[in-house]
Motif scaffolding. Structure first.
Motif, PDB file in Angstrom:
ATOM      1  N   ASN A 121      -9.822  12.131  -1.825  1.00 44.22           N
ATOM      2  CA  ASN A 121     -11.017  12.982  -1.832  1.00 44.22           C
ATOM      3  C   ASN A 121     -10.576  14.439  -1.747  1.00 44.22           C
ATOM      4  O   ASN A 121      -9.837  14.808  -0.828  1.00 44.22           O
ATOM      5  N   VAL A 122     -11.017  15.228  -2.722  1.00 42.84           N
ATOM      6  CA  VAL A 122     -10.564  16.620  -2.807  1.00 42.84           C
ATOM      7  C   VAL A 122     -11.735  17.562  -3.067  1.00 42.84           C
ATOM      8  O   VAL A 122     -12.817  17.140  -3.477  1.00 42.84           O
ATOM      9  N   VAL A 123     -11.462  18.832  -2.838  1.00 42.51           N
ATOM     10  CA  VAL A 123     -12.376  19.905  -3.220  1.00 42.51           C
ATOM     11  C   VAL A 123     -11.683  20.638  -4.352  1.00 42.51           C
ATOM     12  O   VAL A 123     -10.499  20.982  -4.249  1.00 42.51           O
ATOM     13  N   THR A 124     -12.393  20.877  -5.441  1.00 44.27           N
ATOM     14  CA  THR A 124     -11.794  21.523  -6.602  1.00 44.27           C
ATOM     15  C   THR A 124     -12.336  22.938  -6.778  1.00 44.27           C
ATOM     16  O   THR A 124     -13.402  23.277  -6.267  1.00 44.27           O
ATOM     17  N   VAL A 137       0.850  -1.187   0.000  1.00 45.18           N
ATOM     18  CA  VAL A 137       0.000   0.000   0.000  1.00 45.18           C
ATOM     19  C   VAL A 137       0.885   1.236   0.000  1.00 45.18           C
ATOM     20  O   VAL A 137       1.805   1.353   0.812  1.00 45.18           O
ATOM     21  N   GLU A 138       0.601   2.155  -0.918  1.00 45.52           N
ATOM     22  CA  GLU A 138       1.353   3.409  -1.004  1.00 45.52           C
ATOM     23  C   GLU A 138       0.364   4.565  -1.022  1.00 45.52           C
ATOM     24  O   GLU A 138      -0.690   4.488  -1.665  1.00 45.52           O
ATOM     25  N   GLU A 139       0.740   5.639  -0.345  1.00 48.97           N
ATOM     26  CA  GLU A 139      -0.093   6.837  -0.359  1.00 48.97           C
ATOM     27  C   GLU A 139       0.039   7.515  -1.723  1.00 48.97           C
ATOM     28  O   GLU A 139       1.128   7.597  -2.291  1.00 48.97           O
ATOM     29  N   ILE A 140      -1.081   7.990  -2.253  1.00 48.66           N
ATOM     30  CA  ILE A 140      -1.070   8.714  -3.530  1.00 48.66           C
ATOM     31  C   ILE A 140      -0.640  10.147  -3.241  1.00 48.66           C
ATOM     32  O   ILE A 140      -1.288  10.834  -2.444  1.00 48.66           O
ATOM     33  N   PRO A 141       0.430  10.598  -3.878  1.00 44.72           N
ATOM     34  CA  PRO A 141       0.851  11.984  -3.624  1.00 44.72           C
ATOM     35  C   PRO A 141      -0.186  12.959  -4.174  1.00 44.72           C
ATOM     36  O   PRO A 141      -0.682  12.795  -5.281  1.00 44.72           O
ATOM     37  N   CYS A 142      -0.514  13.953  -3.367  1.00 41.61           N
ATOM     38  CA  CYS A 142      -1.503  14.950  -3.770  1.00 41.61           C
ATOM     39  C   CYS A 142      -1.137  16.268  -3.104  1.00 41.61           C
ATOM     40  O   CYS A 142      -0.774  16.283  -1.919  1.00 41.61           O
ATOM     41  N   GLU A 143      -1.210  17.344  -3.876  1.00 43.84           N
ATOM     42  CA  GLU A 143      -0.875  18.663  -3.339  1.00 43.84           C
ATOM     43  C   GLU A 143      -1.957  19.659  -3.735  1.00 43.84           C
ATOM     44  O   GLU A 143      -2.526  19.571  -4.824  1.00 43.84           O
ATOM     45  N   VAL A 144      -2.182  20.605  -2.844  1.00 47.15           N
ATOM     46  CA  VAL A 144      -3.093  21.704  -3.148  1.00 47.15           C
ATOM     47  C   VAL A 144      -2.443  22.523  -4.259  1.00 47.15           C
ATOM     48  O   VAL A 144      -1.241  22.749  -4.259  1.00 47.15           O
ATOM     49  N   GLY A 145      -3.245  22.927  -5.234  1.00 47.21           N
ATOM     50  CA  GLY A 145      -2.734  23.730  -6.338  1.00 47.21           C
ATOM     51  C   GLY A 145      -2.494  22.919  -7.607  1.00 47.21           C
ATOM     52  O   GLY A 145      -2.290  23.480  -8.682  1.00 47.21           O
ATOM     53  N   ARG A 146      -2.492  21.599  -7.495  1.00 44.71           N
ATOM     54  CA  ARG A 146      -2.333  20.757  -8.683  1.00 44.71           C
ATOM     55  C   ARG A 146      -3.689  20.559  -9.340  1.00 44.71           C
ATOM     56  O   ARG A 146      -4.729  20.731  -8.724  1.00 44.71           O
ATOM     57  N   MET A 147      -3.653  20.131 -10.584  1.00 42.78           N
ATOM     58  CA  MET A 147      -4.895  19.910 -11.324  1.00 42.78           C
ATOM     59  C   MET A 147      -5.527  18.573 -10.910  1.00 42.78           C
ATOM     60  O   MET A 147      -4.832  17.616 -10.584  1.00 42.78           O
ATOM     61  N   GLU A 194     -10.136  26.645 -12.951  1.00 47.32           N
ATOM     62  CA  GLU A 194     -11.148  25.610 -12.749  1.00 47.32           C
ATOM     63  C   GLU A 194     -10.506  24.225 -12.808  1.00 47.32           C
ATOM     64  O   GLU A 194      -9.698  23.926 -13.677  1.00 47.32           O
ATOM     65  N   GLY A 195     -10.861  23.369 -11.860  1.00 47.20           N
ATOM     66  CA  GLY A 195     -10.314  22.013 -11.805  1.00 47.20           C
ATOM     67  C   GLY A 195      -9.064  21.892 -10.950  1.00 47.20           C
ATOM     68  O   GLY A 195      -8.520  20.808 -10.790  1.00 47.20           O
ATOM     69  N   THR A 196      -8.616  22.983 -10.358  1.00 49.56           N
ATOM     70  CA  THR A 196      -7.452  22.949  -9.468  1.00 49.56           C
ATOM     71  C   THR A 196      -7.889  22.437  -8.099  1.00 49.56           C
ATOM     72  O   THR A 196      -8.973  22.775  -7.618  1.00 49.56           O
ATOM     73  N   ILE A 197      -7.055  21.656  -7.459  1.00 55.07           N
ATOM     74  CA  ILE A 197      -7.361  21.142  -6.118  1.00 55.07           C
ATOM     75  C   ILE A 197      -7.126  22.279  -5.127  1.00 55.07           C
ATOM     76  O   ILE A 197      -6.034  22.850  -5.078  1.00 55.07           O
ATOM     77  N   ILE A 198      -8.159  22.607  -4.343  1.00 58.76           N
ATOM     78  CA  ILE A 198      -7.996  23.677  -3.351  1.00 58.76           C
ATOM     79  C   ILE A 198      -7.980  23.136  -1.912  1.00 58.76           C
ATOM     80  O   ILE A 198      -7.495  23.814  -1.012  1.00 58.76           O
ATOM     81  N   ARG A 199      -8.450  21.898  -1.697  1.00 54.07           N
ATOM     82  CA  ARG A 199      -8.387  21.262  -0.376  1.00 54.07           C
ATOM     83  C   ARG A 199      -8.352  19.752  -0.528  1.00 54.07           C
ATOM     84  O   ARG A 199      -8.994  19.198  -1.417  1.00 54.07           O
ATOM     85  N   ILE A 200      -7.622  19.114   0.372  1.00 53.36           N
ATOM     86  CA  ILE A 200      -7.587  17.651   0.423  1.00 53.36           C
ATOM     87  C   ILE A 200      -8.405  17.222   1.633  1.00 53.36           C
ATOM     88  O   ILE A 200      -8.127  17.624   2.760  1.00 53.36           O
ATOM     89  N   ILE A 201      -9.424  16.414   1.390  1.00 53.23           N
ATOM     90  CA  ILE A 201     -10.317  15.967   2.463  1.00 53.23           C
ATOM     91  C   ILE A 201      -9.812  14.666   3.086  1.00 53.23           C
ATOM     92  O   ILE A 201      -9.761  14.523   4.298  1.00 53.23           O
ATOM     93  N   ARG A 202      -9.430  13.721   2.243  1.00 54.77           N
ATOM     94  CA  ARG A 202      -8.999  12.404   2.730  1.00 54.77           C
ATOM     95  C   ARG A 202      -7.902  11.873   1.815  1.00 54.77           C
ATOM     96  O   ARG A 202      -7.973  12.001   0.596  1.00 54.77           O
ATOM     97  N   LYS A 203      -6.889  11.226   2.395  1.00 51.45           N
ATOM     98  CA  LYS A 203      -5.781  10.667   1.621  1.00 51.45           C
ATOM     99  C   LYS A 203      -6.264   9.501   0.762  1.00 51.45           C
ATOM    100  O   LYS A 203      -7.223   8.814   1.115  1.00 51.45           O
ATOM    101  N   GLY A 204      -5.546   9.262  -0.318  1.00 49.62           N
ATOM    102  CA  GLY A 204      -5.841   8.128  -1.187  1.00 49.62           C
ATOM    103  C   GLY A 204      -4.663   7.181  -1.205  1.00 49.62           C
ATOM    104  O   GLY A 204      -3.529   7.556  -0.881  1.00 49.62           O
ATOM    105  N   TYR A 205      -4.919   5.931  -1.607  1.00 47.02           N
ATOM    106  CA  TYR A 205      -3.876   4.905  -1.580  1.00 47.02           C
ATOM    107  C   TYR A 205      -3.945   4.019  -2.816  1.00 47.02           C
ATOM    108  O   TYR A 205      -5.023   3.781  -3.366  1.00 47.02           O
ATOM    109  N   ASN A 206      -2.775   3.528  -3.210  1.00 48.20           N
ATOM    110  CA  ASN A 206      -2.643   2.518  -4.266  1.00 48.20           C
ATOM    111  C   ASN A 206      -2.219   1.210  -3.620  1.00 48.20           C
ATOM    112  O   ASN A 206      -1.496   1.214  -2.618  1.00 48.20           O
ATOM    113  N   LEU A 207      -2.650   0.102  -4.195  1.00 46.73           N
ATOM    114  CA  LEU A 207      -2.212  -1.226  -3.768  1.00 46.73           C
ATOM    115  C   LEU A 207      -1.467  -1.850  -4.939  1.00 46.73           C
ATOM    116  O   LEU A 207      -2.073  -2.215  -5.945  1.00 46.73           O
TER     117      LEU A 207
END
Length: 195
Positions: A178-181, A128-138, A156-169
């Motif tokens: 989970n993000v707010v765009t 299991v790996e955390e999916i990298p995610c940053e505010v300001g990315r598309m 439009e479509g830019t990530i402005i908040r991260i609600i919950r982390k995501g993961y890859n298996l």
């Protein structure tokens, strides 16, 4: 005297040298031809069976390889359901760590840090790996899930908040981020004057 024996007693002008071949020789030649045709047919049939056997062998080899690949795939992702159920526990634990982080010298925080490390080691050991995610990315629909969008100065479509982390298996999406765009701002309409 031997010459007389070779002459035909009924017709002395015919001797045995210029007669048609005896019927037995003709039958023998026909039998040889028939046997040769049967042998050719048998060789053709043998070639067909050999070709069929090779095809069946190739199909079996492909089936065996597919079974091995399917078994490896199953073993690789067999614990997916368990890991999906464990992720909310990890989320709640991380929220507890944020609260306990107010006093980093407390024994509670130190103990929780050790448990957090064990959880992280367990998850990485399971692939299991955390999916990298940053505010300001598309926003990327392959790894992100937009929970909502808000008007923003960002494109439009830019990530402005991260609600919950995501993961890859092991390279497959286990849970999206989970993000707010950002949504386009609506232009304010001038208020109509009352006349």
């Amino acid at each position: 005297m031997k010459e007389e024996e070779t002459k035909d007693p009924v017709n002395p002008e015919n001797d045995s040298c210029n007669c048609e071949p005896p019927k037995a020789e003709q039958e023998y030649a026909e039998a040889v031809n028939e046997t040769a045709e049967e042998a050719t047919a048998a060789v053709d049939e043998l070639a067909q069976w050999q070709d069929r056997a090779k095809r069946i062998q190739a199909e079996y080899d492909n089936y065996r390889k597919r079974c091995v690949r399917d078994r490896e795939e199953f073993n690789k992702y067999a614990n997916r359901g368990l890991l999906e159920e464990l992720l909310p526990v990890v989320d709640n634990f991380e929220m507890g760590m944020m609260m306990a982080g107010q006093d980093t010298k407390s024994m509670i925080y130190i103990g929780m840090s050790m448990v957090q490390k064990q959880l992280a080691d367990f998850l990485s050991g399971q692939g299991v790996e955390e999916i990298p995610c940053e505010v300001g990315r598309m926003f990327d629909h392959n790894v992100h899930e937009a929970i909502m969008s808000e008007p923003s100065d960002e494109p439009e479509g830019t990530i402005i908040r991260i609600i919950r982390k995501g993961y890859n298996l092991r390279g497959r999406l286990l849970r999206p981020v989970n993000v707010v765009t950002a949504a386009a701002k609506q232009e304010e309409q001038p208020a109509e004057s009352a006349e």
